[in-house]
Design a protein around this motif. Sequence first.
Motif, PDB file in Angstrom:
ATOM      1  N   GLY A 131       8.744  -6.649   3.876  1.00 16.10           N
ATOM      2  CA  GLY A 131       8.710  -7.979   4.471  1.00 16.10           C
ATOM      3  C   GLY A 131       8.099  -9.040   3.574  1.00 16.10           C
ATOM      4  O   GLY A 131       7.805 -10.140   4.020  1.00 16.10           O
ATOM      5  N   ARG A 132       7.881  -8.703   2.317  1.00 19.68           N
ATOM      6  CA  ARG A 132       7.197  -9.599   1.358  1.00 19.68           C
ATOM      7  C   ARG A 132       5.808  -9.992   1.859  1.00 19.68           C
ATOM      8  O   ARG A 132       5.301 -11.051   1.547  1.00 19.68           O
ATOM      9  N   GLU A 133       5.196  -9.098   2.624  1.00 13.33           N
ATOM     10  CA  GLU A 133       3.913  -9.413   3.255  1.00 13.33           C
ATOM     11  C   GLU A 133       2.719  -8.970   2.427  1.00 13.33           C
ATOM     12  O   GLU A 133       1.577  -9.272   2.767  1.00 13.33           O
ATOM     13  N   GLY A 134       2.957  -8.211   1.355  1.00 16.89           N
ATOM     14  CA  GLY A 134       1.867  -7.820   0.471  1.00 16.89           C
ATOM     15  C   GLY A 134       0.931  -6.774   1.032  1.00 16.89           C
ATOM     16  O   GLY A 134      -0.204  -6.639   0.556  1.00 16.89           O
ATOM     17  N   ARG A 135       1.396  -6.003   2.026  1.00 20.42           N
ATOM     18  CA  ARG A 135       0.520  -5.004   2.639  1.00 20.42           C
ATOM     19  C   ARG A 135       0.949  -3.572   2.351  1.00 20.42           C
ATOM     20  O   ARG A 135       0.108  -2.680   2.248  1.00 20.42           O
ATOM     21  N   GLU A 136       2.254  -3.329   2.244  1.00 21.36           N
ATOM     22  CA  GLU A 136       2.759  -1.976   2.045  1.00 21.36           C
ATOM     23  C   GLU A 136       3.963  -2.035   1.112  1.00 21.36           C
ATOM     24  O   GLU A 136       4.904  -2.796   1.352  1.00 21.36           O
ATOM     25  N   MET A 137       3.926  -1.236   0.054  1.00 17.01           N
ATOM     26  CA  MET A 137       5.028  -1.306  -0.907  1.00 17.01           C
ATOM     27  C   MET A 137       6.289  -0.667  -0.336  1.00 17.01           C
ATOM     28  O   MET A 137       6.237   0.196   0.546  1.00 17.01           O
ATOM     29  N   THR A 138       7.423  -1.122  -0.854  1.00 12.63           N
ATOM     30  CA  THR A 138       8.706  -0.603  -0.417  1.00 12.63           C
ATOM     31  C   THR A 138       8.999   0.729  -1.097  1.00 12.63           C
ATOM     32  O   THR A 138       8.297   1.136  -2.030  1.00 12.63           O
ATOM     33  N   GLU A 139      10.063   1.384  -0.647  1.00 17.30           N
ATOM     34  CA  GLU A 139      10.521   2.617  -1.286  1.00 17.30           C
ATOM     35  C   GLU A 139      11.351   2.234  -2.506  1.00 17.30           C
ATOM     36  O   GLU A 139      12.587   2.158  -2.458  1.00 17.30           O
ATOM     37  N   ILE A 140      10.665   1.979  -3.595  1.00 17.43           N
ATOM     38  CA  ILE A 140      11.316   1.458  -4.793  1.00 17.43           C
ATOM     39  C   ILE A 140      12.402   2.401  -5.293  1.00 17.43           C
ATOM     40  O   ILE A 140      13.494   1.973  -5.690  1.00 17.43           O
ATOM     41  N   GLY A 141      12.134   3.695  -5.247  1.00 18.15           N
ATOM     42  CA  GLY A 141      13.116   4.660  -5.728  1.00 18.15           C
ATOM     43  C   GLY A 141      14.408   4.630  -4.933  1.00 18.15           C
ATOM     44  O   GLY A 141      15.509   4.639  -5.501  1.00 18.15           O
TER      45      GLY A 141
END
Length: 426
Positions: A131-141
């Motif tokens: 969510g571009r919220e800066g709290r939890e990174m996305t599943e980049i892989g």
Amino acid sequence: MSSILFTNARLIDPETLSDETGSLLVRDGAIAGRPGPDDSPAADTVVDCDGLCLAPGIIDLGVKVGEPGERHQESFRTAGRAAAKGGVTTMITRPDTMPAIDNPETLEFVLRRAQADTPVNVLPMGTLTKGREGREMTEIGFLMDAGAVAFTDGDHVTRDTRVLSRALTYARSLGALVIAHPQDPGLSRGASATAGKFASLRGLPDVSPMAERMGLDRDMALVEMTGVRYHADQITTARALPALERAKANGFDVTAGVSIHHLTLNELDVADYRTFFKLTPPLRSEDDRQAVVEAVGTGLIDIICSMHTPQDEESKRLPFEEAASGAVGLETLLPAAMRLYHSGALSLPQLFRAMALNPATRLGLASGRLAEGAPADLVLFDPDKPFVMDRWSLESKSKNTPFDLQRMQGRVTGTWLAGREIYRAA
């Protein structure tokens, strides 16, 4: 196999930084070589360029398309038409949509829409945090597997340095490119102008140029700690340049970009609160503009982009502080860049090094060059053609260009993608 022979062309080669008259042969979608003056290879189609410039197609890093969620501002269909008309053959699209592109399902939707509706290449980015919220990174892989070429939260700067460091470490383990917006979020919050006499006289909330320097300093410390591949989306101030230079001298895998608006406009263009000139970051002083132009010339700043950000009329026709930030730029990128060429600040090969070759190199693409074997993604243009910009003639659905009614030079005559013509001026 199909073939095209471009003759009598002014070949702009960003790899050799050369600008010379010659011919270019294209076979089966790829560049096959440069026939000499005594050669006359057979070709299915011959295009007489009549002395106009033939260059690699522009690769625009950081294009906002309104799908999903904001299709009323820009769709893939209108963005694709605008790109082809502007000589852009590849759009690297931003993930700051509604919802944000933070999962493979949304990314796959974007790719399907782009493939169905656009004549140009579309390479999407995913968000760095959910969510571009800066709290939890996305599943980049997973996002990389689905087709994401880079990761960014756009102008939502992650405040939590621990979260950001974890995301950068994870990105480094996967070899992912992270694109950041170097600004101190506290200092820049709510600002709509650069601190100085002009902002004070206009009574506008401002931000010091040091906010960019501070944001970049933090990012460079994290790059040193994690070893991540890093690109700064926009470096717009002279004070940030020494930090960028040190990072490159230290061998960090760092590149930087700047928008064409920050290269050709300054804070005084805002005049009496003209909201089409409200950008993020805000327009800078003339001294900053000249310093950044010089940095592009030396190669310290690697990439020039449009930072295409469509906004509807309702979002712009508000008091300056309340108006949305951003400007469209797919169709104005090349003619605006010609201002730098005609002023003698940058040569055409230098411009296309920053608009085509360097973005391709950073993203690992084969395009962006006139070398044999490269995809025949090409733009033919007249750098001297004068015209008055009329925003209502733009293919973009939104018309928020700061160049409206300005005298400009540089018109695209034709655009080819893998040797296939996708635009030809009437």
